[in-house]
Enzyme design. Structure first.
Site, short mmCIF file in Angstrom:
data_model
loop_
_atom_site.label_atom_id
_atom_site.label_comp_id
_atom_site.label_asym_id
_atom_site.label_seq_id
_atom_site.Cartn_x
_atom_site.Cartn_y
_atom_site.Cartn_z
N GLY A 22 0.78 -1.37 -0.08
CA GLY A 22 0.03 -0.03 -0.12
C GLY A 22 0.75 1.19 -0.09
O GLY A 22 0.30 2.31 0.39
N PRO A 48 13.84 -0.90 8.63
CA PRO A 48 12.96 -2.04 7.73
C PRO A 48 13.55 -2.26 6.49
O PRO A 48 13.35 -3.14 5.84
CB PRO A 48 11.81 -1.54 8.02
CG PRO A 48 11.61 -0.42 9.10
CD PRO A 48 13.03 -0.11 9.37
N HIS A 72 -17.85 1.57 -20.75
CA HIS A 72 -17.05 2.26 -19.68
C HIS A 72 -16.22 3.24 -20.33
O HIS A 72 -15.13 2.72 -20.52
CB HIS A 72 -16.52 1.33 -18.78
CG HIS A 72 -17.36 0.47 -17.82
ND1 HIS A 72 -17.84 0.93 -16.59
CD2 HIS A 72 -17.96 -0.58 -18.17
CE1 HIS A 72 -18.62 -0.01 -16.22
NE2 HIS A 72 -18.58 -1.13 -16.86
N ARG A 104 -23.80 -7.62 -18.79
CA ARG A 104 -24.59 -8.73 -19.09
C ARG A 104 -25.95 -8.53 -19.65
O ARG A 104 -26.60 -9.25 -20.29
CB ARG A 104 -24.93 -9.61 -18.03
CG ARG A 104 -23.63 -10.62 -17.51
CD ARG A 104 -24.12 -11.46 -16.53
NE ARG A 104 -23.26 -11.94 -15.74
CZ ARG A 104 -22.06 -12.78 -15.96
NH1 ARG A 104 -22.14 -13.37 -17.17
NH2 ARG A 104 -21.05 -12.90 -15.12
N GLU A 140 -14.51 5.57 -19.12
CA GLU A 140 -13.55 5.76 -18.04
C GLU A 140 -12.11 4.85 -18.33
O GLU A 140 -11.13 5.31 -18.11
CB GLU A 140 -14.00 5.74 -16.52
CG GLU A 140 -14.13 4.26 -15.96
CD GLU A 140 -15.63 3.83 -16.38
OE1 GLU A 140 -16.23 4.38 -17.05
OE2 GLU A 140 -16.21 2.95 -15.61
N GLY A 162 2.40 2.40 -2.89
CA GLY A 162 2.28 3.07 -4.20
C GLY A 162 3.33 2.44 -5.03
O GLY A 162 3.90 3.06 -6.00
N GLN A 169 -28.14 2.18 -17.74
CA GLN A 169 -29.38 1.19 -17.93
C GLN A 169 -30.35 2.01 -16.94
O GLN A 169 -31.66 2.04 -17.02
CB GLN A 169 -28.89 -0.13 -17.24
CG GLN A 169 -28.09 -0.74 -18.25
CD GLN A 169 -27.54 -2.01 -17.72
OE1 GLN A 169 -27.70 -2.66 -16.70
NE2 GLN A 169 -26.86 -2.82 -18.46
N LYS A 218 23.36 5.71 4.08
CA LYS A 218 23.25 4.78 4.90
C LYS A 218 22.59 3.53 4.10
O LYS A 218 22.87 2.47 4.31
CB LYS A 218 22.50 5.17 5.85
CG LYS A 218 22.55 4.51 7.17
CD LYS A 218 21.68 5.13 8.32
CE LYS A 218 21.35 4.40 9.40
NZ LYS A 218 20.57 5.01 10.47
N CYS A 248 -22.63 2.64 -18.00
CA CYS A 248 -23.02 1.25 -17.74
C CYS A 248 -24.37 1.14 -16.80
O CYS A 248 -25.33 1.34 -17.46
CB CYS A 248 -21.82 0.48 -17.22
SG CYS A 248 -22.01 -1.21 -17.77
N GLU A 277 -31.94 -8.02 -14.39
CA GLU A 277 -31.04 -8.24 -13.37
C GLU A 277 -31.56 -8.28 -11.80
O GLU A 277 -31.05 -8.97 -11.10
CB GLU A 277 -30.11 -7.15 -13.44
CG GLU A 277 -28.68 -7.52 -12.30
CD GLU A 277 -27.67 -6.44 -12.51
OE1 GLU A 277 -27.47 -5.79 -13.53
OE2 GLU A 277 -26.72 -6.72 -11.79
N1 GLN Z 1 -25.05 -4.85 -13.95
C1 GLN Z 1 -25.15 -4.45 -15.24
C2 GLN Z 1 -25.07 -5.39 -16.24
O1 GLN Z 1 -24.55 -6.36 -16.00
C3 GLN Z 1 -24.37 -3.31 -15.31
C4 GLN Z 1 -22.89 -3.72 -15.36
C5 GLN Z 1 -21.74 -2.52 -15.04
O2 GLN Z 1 -22.25 -1.72 -14.73
N2 GLN Z 1 -20.58 -2.88 -15.35
O3 GLN Z 1 -25.33 -5.31 -17.40
#
Ligand code: GLN
Length: 576
Positions: free
Chosen positions: A25, A201, A548, A490, A550, A27, A404, A234, A400, A424
């Protein structure tokens, strides 16, 4: 510059192994990424490899609240969040062989054994597992056609789990001593009562590493403050390395400053000397990185308040930044692109599931994000927040699950489809707006959950005159008429409801090339309420993606949709 530099060829491929000493942890992933950045700025092509010692075959089945975000690569491999940092720091896509777990390696070896691959031999950890690991290191280098592989070995020296990986690294060093360097990322505590930085350490960790037959060639000394020369000396003396091989890595405000600091200690140059690598002049310009690293900390005078609505916020010590790290970084890059400083607020969706929620608390936000997620908890709260954002013109970005849910909200409250839901949560709902993808049904029935979602990069076509099209086009991200983005889901918008939703004003501005999968949903840009006389619902920014975005956001290449969202958030503030 010497013009006759020896070309780095496959046979002179170099390996740098990064191993954690003292504790986890501190970095190590950022250190590894930053070594990649400074070496790539010297003109070398780099691939960064993450080794995770656990037995999961990939990271896909792990809970993000405990393990952090699951990062998806182009080909759909579900990996550790460190892979996201690697791609962001290198500004390059990782390959499938850049990530490996013990589970993946054991699975391969056992499958080979079942197929008589080992010709009747007794199959053992040494040599078979070790050699499989070495093979994977070499294969990753080959697949990437890189000059240098930097391999981060997960865990800390002294763990049982990562011994086999250290052993594989040792083997490589034995095979090609001039081409392998070891870096130990250590930690120097400054106990409050003593007020003095302690190096013991670190010395002990270096000795423990030596007991595996591996000597640290460099030590990156993580600490609260920079290391003074005395301590560097050192550590150098006790660990048998030159003083300039001890690199100071103090706590800093932004992770993007780490490569800049490494440069100050001339880490790249020293690594090149150790590996007999001549400088090249073909690397990306480091000034661009430095400008970004500085700029990303700026604009404190222009804060923009972004709410992330999730269910993962009240789980004790859990760190939010880990579960949504790519989202948070994507916001940062696009904040910088808009010359504003994003201030992140975590909003617990359950606060909006109570009898009469206090929606006015949402007015303070300039933008709201509902990120990806799974399962039932907190869903109704998220739907309530989305409705408020839509009706009150607060910029909304759904990722995502967030897309939905935005579609379900629209079906419930604009189309009046009471009971609209996702399969779902309620497959028997009166209106299943989000349904399971046909090929997923079988997988679930068989209990086949690992690596079985719709994963990885798929193309989408964009509708003209939409926010999505405008954003991607101005960033130059449309190639051969389409965009490609990474997925992990899914479920999808149920084709039976597409027409109804479109007629009610929701625009599917991104669709799979065959037109069957809805990839982006949005409302036309405008003031809330305007255009209603023509049957059009408008909004400053109400957009969701089935993929996604991101995962593709990079500090030197912000994601166009995040940038558009941050622009709308900045705009809302101006309108206040
Ligand atoms: N649970 C949703 C799906 O499986 C969205 C998945 C997600 O946000 N990555 O489709």
């Amino acid at each position: 510059m010497n013009k006759k530099l020896p070309k780095v060829t496959k046979s002179t491929h170099k390996y740098i192994f990064v191993i954690g000493g003292v504790m986890s942890g501190v970095g190590k992933g950022i250190a590894t990424s930053s070594i990649g950045t400074v070496l790539s700025a010297k003109g070398f092509s780099i691939n960064l490899v993450k080794v995770d010692p656990y037995l999961n075959v990939d990271a896909g089945t792990m809970n993000p609240t405990e393990h952090g975000e699951v990062f998806v690569l182009n080909n759909g491999l579900e990996t550790d969040q460190d892979m996201g940092n690697y791609e962001r720091f290198l500004n390059r896509d990782a390959s499938d062989f850049d990530y490996m777990t013990s589970g993946m390696i054991y699975k391969d070896v056992i499958e080979k054994e079942r197929a008589l691959h080992y010709g009747g031999k007794c199959v053992e950890a040494i040599p078979h597992i070790r050699d499989e690991i070495v093979h994977r290191f070499e294969h990753a280098a080959k697949q990437n056609k890189s000059d240098i592989s930097i391999v981060e070995i997960g865990g800390t020296i002294g763990d049982y789990q990562n011994v086999m990986f250290i052993e594989a690294a040792r083997m490589l060093k034995m095979k090609r001593p001039a081409d392998v360097v070891f870096i130990m990322v250590s930690y120097l505590p400054t106990p409050g009562k003593l007020g003095e930085m302690k190096s013991r350490p670190t010395q002990n960790a270096a000795r423990q590493l030596a007991s595996y037959g591996v000597n640290a060639d460099f030590i990156i000394a993580r600490a609260e403050t920079p290391l003074d020369h005395r301590r560097k000396e050192k550590i150098a003396i006790s660990c048998n390395i030159p003083t300039e091989h001890v690199i100071s890595a103090p706590d800093i405000e932004s992770i993007y400053d780490v490569p800049v600091n490494f440069e100050k200690d001339r880490l790249a140059e020293n690594l090149m000397n150790s590996l007999s690598l001549p400088e090249r002049k073909t690397g990306p310009d480091f000034t661009e990185w430095k400008k970004m690293a500085k700029g990303i900390k700026n604009f404190a005078e222009h804060p923009v308040n972004i709410a992330i609505v999730g269910k993962y916020f009240n789980t004790g010590d859990f760190v939010l930044t880990d579960a949504y790290i790519s989202v948070l970084e994507a916001i940062k890059f696009s904040g910088y692109a808009n010359k504003v400083k994003p201030v992140i607020h975590t909003v617990n969706s359950r606060d909006f599931e109570v009898k009469s929620p206090d929606y006015s608390t949402l007015d303070q936000y300039d933008g709201i994000i509902v990120p990806g997620g799974f399962g039932e908890s907190g869903i109704e709260g998220k739907l309530n927040v989305i409705r408020y954002a839509r009706e009150n013109g607060i910029p909304y970005f759904g990722l995502c699950y967030g897309m939905q849910l935005m579609t379900i909200e629209y079906a419930r409250n604009v189309l009046g489809l009471t009971g609209a839901h996702t399969a779902e949560i309620n497959p028997r709902a009166k209106h299943v707006i989000i349904d399971i993808m046909p090929d997923q049904k079988k997988k679930i029935a068989e209990g086949n959950y690992g690596g079985s979602m719709r994963l990885g990069r798929y193309p989408a076509k964009l509708g003209k005159d939409t926010i999505a099209h405008e954003a991607y086009e101005s960033a130059g991200w449309i190639k051969h008429g389409s965009i490609t983005e990474r997925h992990r889901h899914r479920y999808e918008v149920n084709p039976e409801y597409i027409k109804k939703l479109e007629e009610a004003g929701l625009v599917f501005s991104g669709k799979s090339p065959d037109g069957t999968l809805m990839e982006i949903a949005e409302l036309p840009r405008g003031e809330v309420g305007a255009g209603r006389e023509n049957g059009v619902n408008q909004h400053p920014f109400f957009l969701g993606t089935q993929f996604h975005p991101e995962f593709l956001a990079r500090p030197l290449a912000p994601h166009p949709l995040f940038t558009e969202f941050m622009k709308a958030a900045k705009g809302k503030q101006k309108g206040k």
